[in-house]
Design a protein around this motif. Structure first.
Motif, short mmCIF file in Angstrom:
data_model
loop_
_atom_site.label_atom_id
_atom_site.label_comp_id
_atom_site.label_asym_id
_atom_site.label_seq_id
_atom_site.Cartn_x
_atom_site.Cartn_y
_atom_site.Cartn_z
N TYR A 66 47.77 48.21 43.37
CA TYR A 66 49.07 48.04 42.71
C TYR A 66 48.90 48.02 41.19
CZ TYR A 66 50.70 46.99 47.39
OH TYR A 66 51.00 47.07 48.73
N GLN A 84 48.69 48.04 33.90
CA GLN A 84 49.64 47.00 34.33
C GLN A 84 49.45 46.75 35.81
OE1 GLN A 84 53.68 48.19 34.95
NE2 GLN A 84 54.54 46.23 34.31
N LEU A 90 51.12 45.41 39.27
CA LEU A 90 52.44 45.18 39.90
C LEU A 90 52.26 44.61 41.30
CD1 LEU A 90 52.65 48.26 38.23
CD2 LEU A 90 54.99 47.44 38.39
N TYR A 106 54.28 38.71 40.59
CA TYR A 106 54.91 38.21 39.38
C TYR A 106 54.16 36.98 38.87
CZ TYR A 106 58.93 41.21 40.42
OH TYR A 106 59.74 42.28 40.68
N PRO A 107 54.06 36.81 37.54
CA PRO A 107 54.60 37.70 36.51
C PRO A 107 53.77 38.97 36.37
CG PRO A 107 53.33 35.96 35.48
CD PRO A 107 53.37 35.64 36.94
N LEU A 108 54.45 40.09 36.18
CA LEU A 108 53.74 41.33 35.91
C LEU A 108 52.97 41.17 34.61
CD1 LEU A 108 56.56 43.93 36.77
CD2 LEU A 108 54.92 42.78 38.30
#
Lengths: 122, 107
Positions: free
Chosen positions: B32, B89, B91, B94-96
């Protein structure tokens, strides 16, 4: 083609509330496949995710903002908004709105606004 | 929060070179992970998602790989427009969170 446009004051005084809006054009804000998010970037620094909102109003936030952030959506206006309370100079940044797409398995941020610069200063 | 460590922070290369940027996460995120390119004064642009899937319209000289905690972005045959900054990043949860960025400069 879907586009996002941020709007709001470029200058906010310390301790006041920063308010920004993002207008969605060229597509639906009410699709079940998207979240609508805010990301910021202090001058010369990296990206910080602030939070996002789903079209029915469900939200997720970054705990680092200590509950100062509120994100809301107005589907009838094709807009979503960010409010950040009790701002300090550390909140000075370029603020981006972005679409977070859900494919059914993966997320990604595929559409971004151009960004708006917000300076916190008296 | 999941921490992302990108390396190197700066990279000097020449047009035509192949370069690799690494992103390491503080916990297993499966695949992810996304990569973005950001030009000066511009918004980030999605290059790759799910660690290795090329976003539509992105040149095939960009490729991504990895799973778990270690990921790489490879740019084959650097073009003049590729000399800019790249971010990873996660994904997964959360938090991203984003990596600190890698600036690719002309040697």
């Amino acid at each position: 083609q879907l586009q996002l446009q941020e709007s709001g004051p470029g200058l906010v005084k310390p301790s006041e509330t920063l308010s920004l809006s993002c207008t969605v054009s060229g597509g639906s804000i009410s699709s079940t496949s998207f979240f609508w998010g805010w990301i910021r970037q202090p001058p010369g620094k990296g990206l910080e995710w602030i939070g996002n909102v789903y079209f029915i109003g469900t939200t997720n936030y970054n705990p680092s903002l200590q509950s100062r952030a509120t994100i809301s959506v107005e589907t009838s206006k094709y807009q979503f908004s960010l409010k950040l309370t009790s701002v300090t100079a550390a909140d000075t940044a370029v603020y981006y709105c972005a679409r977070q797409t859900w494919t059914g398995r993966y997320y990604y941020m595929d559409v971004w606004g151009k960004g708006t610069t917000v300076t916190v200063s008296s | 929060d999941i921490q992302l460590t990108q390396s190197p922070s700066f990279l000097s290369a020449s047009v035509g070179d192949t370069v690799t940027i690494t992103c390491r996460t503080s916990q297993d995120i499966s695949n992810y992970l996304a990569w973005y390119q950001q030009g000066p004064g511009k918004a980030p642009k999605l290059l790759i998602y799910a660690a290795s899937i090329l976003q539509s319209g992105v040149p095939s000289r960009f490729s991504g790989s990895g799973s778990g905690t270690d990921f790489t972005l490879t740019i084959g045959s650097l073009q003049p427009e590729d000399f800019t900054t790249y971010f990873c990043q996660q994904l997964k949860s959360y938090p991203l969170t984003f990596g600190g960025g890698t600036k690719v400069e002309i040697k």
